[in-house]
Structure formats: structure tokens, C-alpha cells
Design an enzyme around this catalytic site. Structure first.
Site, short mmCIF file in Angstrom:
data_model
loop_
_atom_site.label_atom_id
_atom_site.label_comp_id
_atom_site.label_asym_id
_atom_site.label_seq_id
_atom_site.Cartn_x
_atom_site.Cartn_y
_atom_site.Cartn_z
N CYS A 2 0.83 -1.25 0.04
CA CYS A 2 -0.03 -0.10 0.09
C CYS A 2 1.07 1.22 -0.07
CB CYS A 2 -0.97 0.04 1.21
SG CYS A 2 -1.99 -1.47 1.41
N LEU A 51 -3.41 -2.16 -2.08
CA LEU A 51 -3.23 -3.30 -2.84
C LEU A 51 -3.74 -4.64 -2.31
CD1 LEU A 51 -2.07 -4.89 -5.21
CD2 LEU A 51 0.39 -5.27 -3.78
N SER A 52 -4.72 -5.35 -2.96
CA SER A 52 -5.62 -6.46 -2.40
C SER A 52 -4.68 -7.42 -2.90
CB SER A 52 -6.85 -6.67 -3.03
OG SER A 52 -7.52 -5.53 -2.65
#
Length: 69
Positions: A2, A51-52
Site C-alpha cells: 500500500c 493493494l489487495s
């Protein structure tokens, strides 16, 4: 990974600060293309990109529901 962006506002114009913080977060889109969110008040502007990787549906973080744009 992230990414976070932010700055201390030098103008009271909320629309200007909203545009600046969104542009800053867009510059680090590669750090987190899956989610973005922002917070702007009279003294500070904050933004993040997420960000997944794990828990795609329930992992809305780090500021779920905290942003006001």
C-alpha cells in the site's frame, strides 16, 4: 504494498486540496491499484492506495469509512 500520501494544507480551499491529494495518490497508483480513499479537512489532506493480496472482499483498510471525498 500500500501507499500513503499527505500534506499540511496551505490553502483553506477544500476543492483545491481534494484535487491535490487525489493527484498525489494517483501518482503512486502502482503501490495499490485496488482501492483508494482520501481525507481532507481545514488543516491536513491524507490519501492512500491499497493493494489487495489477501482477503479481497473483507480487507478494506486501513481507513474504511474514514474518508470524506
Amino acid at each position: 504494498m500500500c501507499g500513503f500520501v499527505g500534506y499540511v494544507n496551505d490553502t483553506p480551499d477544500k476543492s483545491v486540496n481534494e484535487k491535490i491529494i487525489k493527484d498525489m495518490a494517483d501518482r503512486i497508483r502502482h503501490r495499490g491499484p485496488d482501492q483508494d480513499d482520501y481525507y481532507v479537512d481545514s488543516s491536513v489532506s491524507l490519501g492512500f492506495r491499497r493493494l489487495s493480496i489477501i482477503d479481497l472482499d473483507g480487507g478494506s483498510q486501513p481507513q474504511e469509512g474514514a474518508m470524506y471525498l
